[in-house]
Design an enzyme around this catalytic site. Structure first.
Site, PDB file in Angstrom:
ATOM      1  N   CYS A 199       0.786  -1.256  -0.012  1.00  0.00           N
ATOM      2  CA  CYS A 199       0.113  -0.105  -0.178  1.00  0.00           C
ATOM      3  C   CYS A 199       1.090   1.240   0.086  1.00  0.00           C
ATOM      4  O   CYS A 199       1.987   1.331   1.058  1.00  0.00           O
ATOM      5  CB  CYS A 199      -0.808  -0.071   1.348  1.00  0.00           C
ATOM      6  N   ASP A 239       0.001  -5.868  -0.408  1.00  0.00           N
ATOM      7  CA  ASP A 239      -1.306  -6.328  -1.504  1.00  0.00           C
ATOM      8  C   ASP A 239      -0.671  -7.635  -2.204  1.00  0.00           C
ATOM      9  O   ASP A 239       0.373  -7.517  -2.848  1.00  0.00           O
ATOM     10  CB  ASP A 239      -1.418  -5.234  -2.133  1.00  0.00           C
TER      11      ASP A 239
END
EC number: 1.7.1.13
Length: 282
Positions: free
Chosen positions: A190, A197
């Site tokens: 992120c 992620d």
């Protein structure tokens, strides 16, 4: 670290900050992030984008009250057009959806229209919303990305810093090929919180053959890279187009869900229709 990670446009985001959870409808909770933040460094402007596409969101934690106060639940499907001024920041989206929880709406269509209106206003672009009753989705099989998986290569990797170097001289031969390549090893972080992620990616192209080892090394180099999902997909599309120069290219990533949301961006310069079934990790 992304070149715009500390940009002032990100200062007002609730992401990475302590926030209160509201359960009464509040459209002001939605926050947008200018797409220009990552497009400008790539030399992309609204009038010269080399792709079309959308950001597909699945809303798994969507609930509200009907006119009699009985809770309703649905799975939402949102498509945010690539031409929108802003992408939607995911934590703000989660907080916004939470604000529906104790709010009464007369009909499902009112909920759908409310979502569509608010998301369009935040994104400053076209957004479509569909709501599915749970029985519509029961029994749907787990989907998979069609294509040749490039993950099981016998190679050693010790560099996880993002670089486009692997894509230089990554094509060979003059013969045109058409193939679809898949990797489940995409991992980025992120932009704000640096939380991981996780995603799977499908790359379809027609052009000179791309070296699969070099492509995999390039994808793995995102492992410490800080950008939002949508920005990573546009970067991957732009880098492959720049260095490998395929005639046609489509890049589609499906990320694991966080906070009841998954984000699945795709970009293409040809006729591409993304399959929307959830993958094994979604």
């Amino acid at each position: 670290m992304s070149s715009y990670e500390n940009h002032q446009a990100l200062d007002g985001l609730t992401l990475g900050k302590s926030t209160d959870y509201r359960d009464n409808y509040d459209a002001s909770l939605l926050q947008g992030v200018p797409r220009s933040l990552n497009r400008d460094p790539l030399g992309l402007t609204a009038d010269n984008l080399p792709f079309h596409g959308a950001d597909i969101w699945t809303l798994y934690e969507l609930s509200w009250l009907n006119s009699q106060g009985l809770p309703q639940v649905a799975v939402g499907h949102v498509e945010l057009d690539y031409t929108s001024v802003n992408l939607i920041e995911s934590k703000s989206f989660k907080l916004y959806l939470n604000s529906f929880n104790q709010t009464r709406f007369d009909t499902w269509e009112t909920v759908r229209q409310t979502l569509e209106r608010d998301l369009r206003a935040c994104a400053q672009g076209n957004v479509s919303v569909r709501l599915h009753r749970l029985d519509e989705l029961e029994g749907q099989p787990v989907a998979h990305f069609h294509g040749a998986c490039i993950d099981d290569q016998d190679i050693s990797i010790d560099n996880y810093q993002f670089t486009t170097d692997y894509l230089q001289h990554a094509v060979s031969g003059e013969k045109q090929v058409e193939e679809t390549l898949v990797s489940h090893l995409l991992k980025s972080n992120c932009l704000i919180t640096h939380q991981p992620d996780w995603g799977s990616i499908q790359i379809q192209y027609r052009g000179r053959k791309i070296d699969r080892e070099k492509l995999l090394r390039y994808l793995v180099s995102f492992r410490h890279h800080n950008e939002f999902h949508e920005q990573c997909v546009e970067r991957i599309f732009n880098d492959i187009l720049r260095f490998c120069q395929p005639e046609t290219l489509s890049v589609y990533a499906r990320y694991t869900r966080r906070g009841g949301l998954d984000i699945n961006p795709w970009r293409s310069n040809t006729d591409f229709v993304p399959a929307t079934g959830r993958l094994a990790r979604q």
